[in-house]
Scaffold this motif. Structure first.
Motif, PDB file in Angstrom:
ATOM      1  N   SER A  33       3.796   0.009  -3.466  1.00 44.01           N
ATOM      2  CA  SER A  33       5.012  -0.473  -2.622  1.00 44.01           C
ATOM      3  C   SER A  33       4.862  -1.914  -2.504  1.00 44.01           C
ATOM      4  O   SER A  33       6.095  -2.821  -2.039  1.00 44.01           O
ATOM      5  CB  SER A  33       4.776   0.164  -1.413  1.00 44.01           C
ATOM      6  N   SER A  43       2.256   5.366  -0.296  1.00 44.20           N
ATOM      7  CA  SER A  43       2.034   4.437  -1.702  1.00 44.20           C
ATOM      8  C   SER A  43       0.878   3.823  -1.569  1.00 44.20           C
ATOM      9  O   SER A  43       0.007   3.568  -0.688  1.00 44.20           O
ATOM     10  CB  SER A  43       3.340   3.810  -1.356  1.00 44.20           C
ATOM     11  N   SER A  73       0.388   4.622  -8.872  1.00 47.83           N
ATOM     12  CA  SER A  73       1.899   4.997  -8.355  1.00 47.83           C
ATOM     13  C   SER A  73       1.906   5.590  -7.237  1.00 47.83           C
ATOM     14  O   SER A  73       1.031   6.689  -7.100  1.00 47.83           O
ATOM     15  CB  SER A  73       2.359   5.489  -9.797  1.00 47.83           C
ATOM     16  N   PRO A  74       2.955   5.311  -6.398  1.00 42.79           N
ATOM     17  CA  PRO A  74       3.773   4.418  -6.521  1.00 42.79           C
ATOM     18  C   PRO A  74       3.244   3.049  -5.877  1.00 42.79           C
ATOM     19  O   PRO A  74       2.671   3.251  -4.786  1.00 42.79           O
ATOM     20  CB  PRO A  74       5.074   4.666  -5.679  1.00 42.79           C
ATOM     21  N   SER A  88       1.344   2.600   3.550  1.00 38.66           N
ATOM     22  CA  SER A  88       0.687   1.904   2.361  1.00 38.66           C
ATOM     23  C   SER A  88      -0.568   1.792   2.225  1.00 38.66           C
ATOM     24  O   SER A  88      -1.102   0.965   2.976  1.00 38.66           O
ATOM     25  CB  SER A  88       1.816   0.791   1.914  1.00 38.66           C
TER      26      SER A  88
END
Length: 258
Positions: free
Chosen positions: A192, A167, A189-190, A137
């Motif tokens: 997390s 993410s 997006s996305p 992420s």
């Protein structure tokens, strides 16, 4: 809401103390900074045992201090990637399936070569994480000199070669206003997870339990509809753990009002 707190709020605590603080106060988990594990010699066997006993979850934050995998210096780039890979190894060891990764910075100025190095080395990091069954992420950074991944557009460019494999982590204090945070939340997006602290002018990561430039209550009201972790960040030394207690009290009082 899925509240977590950053282990750096308890910099001088043991593994067991951090996990037990989370359990006693109703947190879902802890974001454990890999640098703290090394610098404070945290016992990871104790961490694993404590998490198993309490059902507290772990997110790993990759090492980031002094690292730069887009550096003009090849040795710095290689060392940075190596240290990040050890953070991924830590995530696998403690059973965390996600790791927070900071983007790199520019050494002198942002040019095509800096961006190429950044993307190329991000691919290597993500590929390594995939082999370890760890999800990356990428965190959007604050608007300060030498950071070049600070807007949704810059993030899209940075992750374009791995966009289906990563993410985003959105940090409230990295935004210039509550309104900007809301706008970025809708554009990225996305997402997390979220990191939340306040800020006062150029001073970032101030307590959410104290007045600041950002409307924490408004932010929490919006985030309660998002089914992702919300991590309370900050840094505190000492053995009284006062800051994490104050942040926790603030969150509990907010929850009572909902």
């Amino acid at each position: 809401m899925k509240f977590y707190f950053s282990s750096t709020l308890m910099w001088e605590a043991t593994s067991r103390e951090i996990v037990e603080m989370a359990k006693a106060n109703g947190y879902e988990g802890v974001e454990l900074w890999a640098q703290q594990v090394e610098s404070c010699a945290l016992d990871m066997n104790e961490w694993i045992q404590a998490c198993q006993a309490t059902n507290i979850k772990t997110i790993i934050h990759a090492k980031s201090w002094d690292l730069n995998y887009a550096s003009v210096n090849e040795g710095i780039r290689k060392a940075s990637i190596k240290e990040i890979k050890t953070s991924i190894d830590l995530a696998r060891k403690v059973g965390s399936n996600v790791i927070t990764l900071h983007p790199p910075r520019c050494s002198l100025f942002v040019d095509k070569e800096t961006k190429r190095r950044a993307r190329q080395n991000l691919v290597e990091i993500v590929d390594y994480a995939d082999l370890q069954d760890v999800h990356v992420s990428v965190e959007l950074m604050e608007k300060i000199p030498k950071e070049f991944v600070t807007t949704p557009e810059e993030m899209a460019d940075f992750i374009r070669d791995v966009k289906d494999s990563v993410s985003i982590t959105l940090d409230l204090a990295h935004c210039q206003s509550t309104e900007e945070f809301m706008a970025y939340r809708n554009k990225l997006s996305p997402i997390s997870k979220f990191h939340i602290t306040n800020k006062i002018g150029k001073k970032l990561h101030t307590p959410i339990s104290e007045p600041g430039d950002l409307d924490i209550v408004q932010v929490l009201h919006q985030l309660k509809h998002d089914d992702v972790p919300v991590v309370v960040e900050g840094f505190a030394i000492g053995r009284n753990f006062e800051r994490v207690r104050k942040e926790t009290k603030f969150l509990k009082e907010w929850e009572k009002e909902q």
